[in-house]
Design a protein around this motif. Structure first.
Motif, short mmCIF file in Angstrom:
data_model
loop_
_atom_site.label_atom_id
_atom_site.label_comp_id
_atom_site.label_asym_id
_atom_site.label_seq_id
_atom_site.Cartn_x
_atom_site.Cartn_y
_atom_site.Cartn_z
N LEU A 139 0.84 -1.19 0.00
CA LEU A 139 0.00 0.00 0.00
C LEU A 139 0.88 1.25 0.00
O LEU A 139 0.59 2.24 -0.67
N ASN A 140 1.96 1.17 0.75
CA ASN A 140 2.88 2.30 0.80
C ASN A 140 3.49 2.57 -0.57
O ASN A 140 3.63 3.72 -0.99
N GLU A 141 3.81 1.51 -1.28
CA GLU A 141 4.32 1.68 -2.64
C GLU A 141 3.25 2.30 -3.54
O GLU A 141 3.52 3.22 -4.31
N LEU A 142 2.04 1.80 -3.42
CA LEU A 142 0.95 2.31 -4.26
C LEU A 142 0.70 3.79 -3.98
O LEU A 142 0.31 4.55 -4.87
N ALA A 143 0.92 4.18 -2.73
CA ALA A 143 0.68 5.58 -2.36
C ALA A 143 1.57 6.53 -3.15
O ALA A 143 1.28 7.72 -3.27
N ASP A 144 2.65 6.00 -3.69
CA ASP A 144 3.51 6.83 -4.53
C ASP A 144 2.91 7.04 -5.92
O ASP A 144 3.35 7.92 -6.66
N THR A 145 1.95 6.20 -6.29
CA THR A 145 1.47 6.22 -7.67
C THR A 145 0.14 6.98 -7.84
O THR A 145 -0.29 7.22 -8.94
N VAL A 146 -0.53 7.27 -6.75
CA VAL A 146 -1.81 8.00 -6.85
C VAL A 146 -1.87 9.10 -5.80
O VAL A 146 -1.16 9.05 -4.79
N ASP A 147 -2.78 10.03 -6.03
CA ASP A 147 -2.97 11.11 -5.06
C ASP A 147 -3.88 10.67 -3.93
O ASP A 147 -3.78 11.17 -2.82
N THR A 148 -4.77 9.75 -4.27
CA THR A 148 -5.85 9.48 -3.32
C THR A 148 -6.09 7.98 -3.19
O THR A 148 -6.22 7.29 -4.21
N ILE A 149 -6.13 7.53 -1.98
CA ILE A 149 -6.56 6.15 -1.73
C ILE A 149 -7.81 6.22 -0.86
O ILE A 149 -7.76 6.63 0.31
N LEU A 150 -8.90 5.87 -1.49
CA LEU A 150 -10.20 5.94 -0.80
C LEU A 150 -10.48 4.60 -0.13
O LEU A 150 -10.40 3.56 -0.78
N THR A 151 -10.77 4.64 1.14
CA THR A 151 -11.14 3.41 1.83
C THR A 151 -12.67 3.33 1.88
O THR A 151 -13.33 4.32 2.22
N VAL A 152 -13.18 2.16 1.53
CA VAL A 152 -14.62 1.96 1.59
C VAL A 152 -14.90 0.74 2.46
O VAL A 152 -14.32 -0.32 2.24
N GLU A 153 -15.73 0.93 3.46
CA GLU A 153 -16.01 -0.18 4.37
C GLU A 153 -17.48 -0.22 4.75
O GLU A 153 -18.17 0.80 4.72
N MET A 154 -17.92 -1.39 5.19
CA MET A 154 -19.22 -1.51 5.82
C MET A 154 -19.00 -1.32 7.33
O MET A 154 -19.25 -2.20 8.15
N SER A 155 -18.47 -0.14 7.66
CA SER A 155 -18.23 0.25 9.04
C SER A 155 -17.95 1.74 8.98
O SER A 155 -17.94 2.31 7.88
N TYR A 156 -17.70 2.35 10.13
CA TYR A 156 -17.44 3.79 10.11
C TYR A 156 -15.95 4.10 10.02
O TYR A 156 -15.53 5.19 10.36
#
Ligand code: TPP
Ligand code: TPP
Ligand code: SF4
Ligand code: SF4
Ligand code: SF4
Ligand code: SF4
Ligand code: SF4
Ligand code: SF4
Ligand code: MG
Ligand code: MG
Lengths: 251, 181, 79, 350, 251, 350, 79, 181
Positions: F290-307
């Protein structure tokens, strides 16, 4: 003349020194169980489930495979073991806080299911390990660290008679209440323990021996005085004797 | 003085916990910050017991102490265990009624008190802890007799009040009968 | 009287609870003057008159399994 | 007047002074003194002490007592707290106020009875099921524990939330001089318009965490989340010591933070300026302040009596702006000041 | 001629429609409890603790303050309520899974302490809500979704007789087992429920009424057939009658 | 041949094929079908099914059965899992392998019986006390759930750890075609040299989480930590879809990730390239990738069935390198593809 | 015969379980042909011959509290 | 075709769950990917029940569907509930034996089948679900008779085998007796 040893440390004890206070009956009962295991020749297939309580280290003291269950849950742990390996002899060793308080549901249902296990139940009317708090079996009027003014039925409920209660359940093969205050009743106690293990060996279902025991430390009495107090008080409220015996029916 | 730490150790029945508590209370009455920390657990049942008292002019950080300034050893196992960690130039007070051997450390100040014997003489072996306490007060200078007395007065109330005098006596005797080794 | 039986007490294991002393019908066990390493006055078997009957009452009451009970039997009783 | 008091007993006395007259509990080392103190003291003030048959029963007795609007508390230690997880989740769902004291010991399992901080996740992230939160307060002295008890009950009532005091065996067992606040009148608390007091002259009231329709349950949950947000905005508490111009900041809470205070003095002598960041509310965690502090130092060292649990919150707060090394021991072993000093030195490359 | 209503929806019911299946006895028992509360004039000070089970919504159906306890823990919740406000009348309503399985420890200890509360225990030999799994009270041979081959004593244990077991405890003021299969025994059941509440009002301790009940849905029977099956099978194994009555001693 | 199977039942069948012959459990919606399937099926293969008196008893029966070295499992849903926390901590302390299935439902408390992901913290951070970890696997299709069962039992045995399958009501209740792996011989597992099998011709063995001496307990804990490290190094699993050159990456697991897969198609039509990062092991969490991917995009949206629970792990992974917005609904409400698409658009400012 | 008693059935509340029908000694309750909104054949009170005795058996057996029982009493019975 | 979704809804006793399952299985036999998702919970006891089947050539993402392509409404409440969310130009199949009112949407294709009546005629009202299923197959063209038959054969085994023929018959009748509204 031949020098014959007629009584010595049984093989089924590991020989580790007990962590109990001087005069505590836990030790006597351990030895009796070990003798029975020796006599029945089942050491190599016996599994012990120790409780949380002063006897938490029981699994270290016996020369058998074993574990320690979460407080009160020994009957469930033993159930898991026995169901997984029915050829083993599985017993739990439990105090009154463990068995009669937090573990009530587990002992009731193990008994009711007729789990083919054996339970040795040490009733010393007090939570020994944690410093002498009230147990469900504490007598009325008895002072403990959580009944500083003496146990009062209205506030704290009644001393519970587990053997009597469990005797109403159909899965039970054998229940007896004993004490170990004299050499004579030590021998009786051993017989009861043997019967209980034999019931398991025969596959008859759940067996339990309740041992009225002293806790000299938390009772604030010498070991000898503690034995007297037990006979004069506990044994009155908790009558000795056989409560269930289906070992004959089965024969 | 800034921060001093005391370990009192012995058999369960020797009253080391109370001893530590009175030390802490006395120091409190002397205007110091204090903490008292018991050992509990493994040693509790039957075996040895000990407590650590920290006395300071400032707020006390850790109540656990690696290297105490004073060790009060009421029996042999305690002496063996705590002699080792005692600070250089620290005080080692030994109950010589029970401890029949010599400490090995040479870089510490050793004192002795025949706590059981002195207590026996006073008439109640149970006050041996207060005898040792008196000796400690004398040897360390960390607490005053006045504040020890006050602490005892506050502790020995109700039914225990009858034991007040003999306890005070024990402290006094301890202060007197201490020997420098 | 001839010695019929005797006991051995593991004095380092003993906690000086006195249950064996209380149980012995022959009153031939007593507290030691000495402390053992645990700090207890351990139990001592003192039977100069060979009163021990080998009943094992002491063994049965000992919570710390300190006691070994010996009986001295005649050769013929072997069978 | 200051009195020398054992931590467990001081917390008990402080709870009574905060107006708590109901205690349910089950003995467990190293906090049984709290239970025992309550059994002696509550009858003296007309309160009710009940030793439950287990921790499972305990939390449910608290549930029932809290339903009636009274102040109620319990105390336990790690394995006992684990047994309360279902009930805690139910109480959170029922928006029931109550105070829990967890005097943490070494784990996992039966573990030992020595002090530890290895139940941080359980307390702060929700050991039970569902999206609930508890307010978690971490005192580092007995006096602070006493002072936080009043706050704990007040926050519980104000937000209709559970409050946990996360202590450890050391704080529970040690003695320090404390000054108690005055005794509050237990009836002198704001009326609870949701409490079950009998449907007299009003429609019946219900306390429940149950909704068969997920959209109804979602509504409830959104209400909890709104409350949590309010708490996050208003109730963050922490202590800072020496952080200004520090060479390194150490983040620690509870007993561990006391030890760091000793380390600060030791480090000073070696010419190292150590700052302490001590969260008092573990939830809500002081992320914001920590994030600001991360701009002022290169390194924020987390020290815990665990293998790194608060560490995650520290990292979430720092958010990549500083190095976040860790030192910790667990299982009942308390890091000594010397060890922590070594960790500090290592963290700043000395 | 005067038109007099002799029987109608009691005031202590909220009027909300029950969520039970057609013919389920839960509804009858609800009505009886409500009538008793009406007759005793205690509606405004009664608190209900509903269980997890088909009757999870019981707190909605009664016109009194109330809550729903975690599965099996109603007696502990009720204990908390009653200890906090002893002037209230507190009752639990529990199924056999709730009371006799997961909640065994809580019911045993509430009874043993003589908690001054009342429990209405619905024994329908099955876990209704979750889809007809075995309950501890399921009869031997009875097929359920977790005993697809019929309950076998060896594998699954015996049907547990809770009233009998709880009767061994000293804190109990009143225990009776009833059923509601006919208008006649409905009236008897109501009397029992009234006695149980009266015991609480008099402060005599723990009272419990076990109601043998149908679960037509999970038994796979029509409501009328289910009543017959109950009478012919359950009532044999679980004898009706008064098990404890200390209400007279107390007078 | 593929068969249409209900999620719960497929998991049960897969467990049996993985050599599990012992099931202890207590009914609870929405997973009772699993329990019921076991009650029918295990007797057919000579296995043992036991309905326990509670979840507390369940976990302890598992403890006992696992001690003997046999493969054992249970399944439950949220409140039931909460009741297992003490036992789970004990099992972790005893280094006992076993497999848990938590079919999560809406919470907290009794909640509802609809699908949710609000027990993420409980499973991944330790709902019980002490510094323990469980391996947590999150399947998103029934086929994957089936495939992961073999892995679950193998990992459990290999590392002597607990493995939890974190599913939800949707996965439990739905049907999909699945292909089952062949039946494994339950006796054909590596011998366990720690198992309690009777002290015959060898010294007695003991299973325990107890050490009165903290230094002994610390040793045990350091061993657990070493194992956990090994697992973190070797057992991280995740799926990536479309992450290369994505406009935004969405992090989601389980059922939620399925929905995101639908969203990917929807977004494509609107010219948005959405990448999916789907952790399969929630613990160990794929922080590194995930840390590597964070270099490739501006935004990582987390979507969950929780808050927002996995959100914290995502943020720990991203470590400040990208924006980490969140969208979630909980309490049994499942976000629809349309809602998620809207959240995606909002996150990238469209 | 003169009407002594009668019942009212809340037909929308009724679930058609038939327990009232089974219990009525006079056999004057029957299933409706119609469905109610819940989809059940509800219970109907059909008593053309005024056989209802007001015994409330039906009421007592109804699990859904659908039934109200009326008795028609003479004026003087008031006291 | 890429992805199609079907909701089958009705009273508990109308067999809509099995209907959905057979649709899914038949589609599977036709080589499609499928999911079947029941509603459970609130509606379960006594009330209405429904299930959603998704049929696709590709891997299926969400098994939950906001706007289904086909709705099979076996009773009035189901029609009212699901008519609303049906996709524009979608198919609404109504069991006209029970549903006596008209749908309000004008932008959907409405079909009717007298499922109860047809089943009654065949000799067992219980097979009304298979009648509806036949009608569905015809109206939607999503599944073939052959694969339905195969699915039924696999399902109706053991004791249930005696019901196989009448179920197949019901499907056939449904395919025939469907009316376009
Ligand atoms: C869940 C949990 N609660 C409480 C404890 C603390 N505890 C340890 S032993 C014990 C009671 C022991 O009493 P008993 O079972 O009577 O045994 P005894 O020591 O008297 O032999 C308690 C409460 C625990 N270990 N775990
Ligand atoms: C801790 C927990 N375990 C399991 C469940 C699931 N559950 C709900 S009700 C129930 C059993 C209900 O049976 P019973 O008490 O006999 O009531 P009935 O429905 O038969 O009236 C179970 C197991 C739960 N809600 N919580
Ligand atoms: S505390 Fe009591 S029970 Fe425990 S070892 Fe000592 S005497 Fe025995
Ligand atoms: S064997 Fe009997 S007589 Fe001999 S010492 Fe022991 S108790 Fe006394
Ligand atoms: S009974 Fe055993 S432990 Fe006790 S005094 Fe005798 S030998 Fe020692
Ligand atoms: S499932 Fe059984 S107990 Fe539950 S409401 Fe239906 S008939 Fe009653
Ligand atoms: S009151 Fe009696 S007679 Fe009248 S309808 Fe009801 S049951 Fe029949
Ligand atoms: S008993 Fe009640 S619910 Fe049942 S049919 Fe009669 S009126 Fe309807
Ligand atoms: Mg005890
Ligand atoms: Mg039931």
């Amino acid at each position: 003349m031949i020098d014959k040893i007629v009584a010595k440390m049984p093989e089924s004890l590991s020989g580790k020194e007990f962590t109990y206070c001087p005069g505590c009956h836990h030790g006597i009962v351990h030895r009796l169980i070990a003798e029975v295991i020796d006599e029945l020749g089942i050491r190599e297939k016996t599994l012990i489930v120790a409780p949380v309580g002063c006897s938490v280290f029981a699994y270290e003291f016996f020369n058998v495979d074993g574990t320690v269950a979460p407080h009160g849950r020994a009957p469930a742990v033993a159930t898991g073991m026995k169901r997984a390996t029915p050829d083993k002899i599985v017993f739990t060793y439990q105090g009154d806080g463990d068995l009669a308080s937090i573990g009530t549901a587990e002992i009731v249902h193990a008994a009711n299911r007729g789990e083919n296990i054996t339970t040795i139940f040490i009733n010393n009317a007090v939570y020994g390990m944690t410093g002498g708090q009230m147990a469900p079996t504490t007598l009325l009027g008895q002072k403990t660290t959580t009944t500083p003014y003496g146990r009062d039925a209205k506030a704290n409920g009644y001393p519970i008679r587990m053997s009597e209660m469990l005797s109403t359940l159909s899965g039970v093969a054998y229940i007896e209440r004993v004490m170990v205050t004299t050499p004579q009743n030590v021998i009786k106690a051993k017989k009861a323990i043997k019967k209980a293990f034999e019931a398991q060996i025969k596959g008859l279902g759940f067996s339990l021996v309740e041992v009225l025991s002293t806790c000299p430390t938390n009772w604030g009495k010498s070991p000898v005085e503690a034995g007297k107090w037990l006979e004069e008080n506990m044994a009155k409220y908790y009558p000795l004797g056989v409560y269930v015996d289906r070992t004959k029916e089965a024969e | 003085m800034s921060t001093y730490s005391v370990v009192a150790a012995g058999f369960g029945g020797q009253g080391v916990m109370l001893m530590g508590k009175i030390i802490a209370e006395a120091a409190m009455h002397d205007g110091k910050k204090v903490t008292w920390l018991p050992s509990y657990g493994p040693e509790m049942r039957g075996g040895t017991a000990n407590c650590t008292v920290v006395i300071s002019d400032e707020d006390i950080g850790s109540p656990v102490v690696d290297t105490p300034d004073v060790v009060i050893a009421m029996n042999i196992p305690s002496m063996i265990k705590f002699e080792e960690v005692l600070k250089k130039d620290g005080i080692l007070l030994i109950n010589s009624s029970v401890v029949d051997r010599q400490p090995t450390r040479k870089d510490v100040k050793v004192f002795k008190i025949k706590a059981n014997d002195v207590a026996d003489e006073i008439g109640n072996v149970k006050v041996l802890n207060m005898v040792a306490l008196g000796a400690f007060a004398k040897a360390s200078g960390l607490i005053t007799f006045g504040s020890i007395k006050k602490a005892l007065e506050e502790t020995m109330t109700g039914k225990k009040k009858v034991f007040l005098d003999i306890n005070i006596k024990a402290v006094q005797e301890g202060m007197e009968k201490i020997e420098k080794a | 009287m001839e010695r019929k039986a005797y006991i051995e007490i593991d004095s380092e294991r003993c906690k000086g609870c006195g249950l064996c002393i209380n149980a012995c019908p022959q009153h031939i066990i007593q507290f030691s003057k000495e402390f053992n390493n645990k700090g207890y006055h351990y139990a001592e078997f003192v039977d100069p008159d060979n009163k021990c009957v080998g009943c094992a009452f002491c063994y049965n009451m000992c919570p710390d399994v300190c006691i070994t009970v010996h009986r001295l039997e005649k050769e013929e009783s072997k069978a | 007047m200051k009195m020398l008091f054992k931590g467990s007993e001081a917390i008990a006395e402080a709870a009574i002074r905060a107006g708590c007259r109901l205690y349910f509990g089950y003995p467990i080392t190293p906090q049984s003194e709290l239970t025992e103190y309550m059994s002696r003291r509550l009858p003296e003030v007309g309160g009710t002490f009940l030793q439950a048959e287990s921790e499972v029963a305990t939390v449910n007795m608290m549930y029932g007592a809290s339903c009636t609007g009274k102040r109620v508390m319990t105390s336990t230690s790690s394995p006992g707290f684990s047994l309360m997880m279902e009930g805690i989740s139910y109480m959170a769902g029922g928006e029931l106020p109550a105070v829990f004291v967890n005097v943490v010991r070494g784990g996992p399992g039966l573990g030992d009875i020595q002090p530890a901080q290895s139940d941080y996740f359980q307390a702060t992230k929700g050991g039970g099921h569902g999206d609930y939160r508890m307010i978690v307060l971490a005192p580092h002295t007995i006096q602070e524990a006493v002072d936080l008890m009043n706050l704990a009950f007040d926050l519980a009532d104000k937000y209709r939330m559970l409050v946990t005091i996360l202590a450890d065996g050391m704080l529970g067992q040690m003695m320090e001089p404390v000054e108690f606040p005055p005794m509050r009148d237990p009836n002198d608390v704001p009326e609870k318009d949701w409490a079950l007091t009998g449907a007299k002259g009003r429609p019946p009231r219900k306390v429940t965490s149950f909704h068969i329709d997920p959209y109804e349950l979602e509504k409830m949950n959104l209400r909890y989340q709104a409350t949590y947000k309010k708490v996050e905005e208003n109730e963050v508490r922490y202590e800072e010591l020496n952080t200004d111009g520090a060479d390194i900041i150490v983040a620690a809470y509870g007993t561990m933070a006391r030890i760091v205070k000793t380390v600060i003095h030791m480090a000073e002598k070696e010419g190292i300026k150590v700052g302490l960041f001590r969260p008092i509310t573990l939830w809500p965690f002081p992320y914001k302040r920590l994030n600001e502090l991360a701009d002022t130092v290169d390194t924020i060292l987390t020290v815990e009596m665990s293998y790194g649990q608060m560490l995650e919150d520290v990292r979430l707060g720092v958010n990549g702006k500083a190095k976040t090394p860790f030192y910790g021991r667990s299982a009942g072993v308390v890091p000594t000041p010397t060890e922590v000093l070594d960790a500090v030195k290592k963290a700043i490359g000395r």
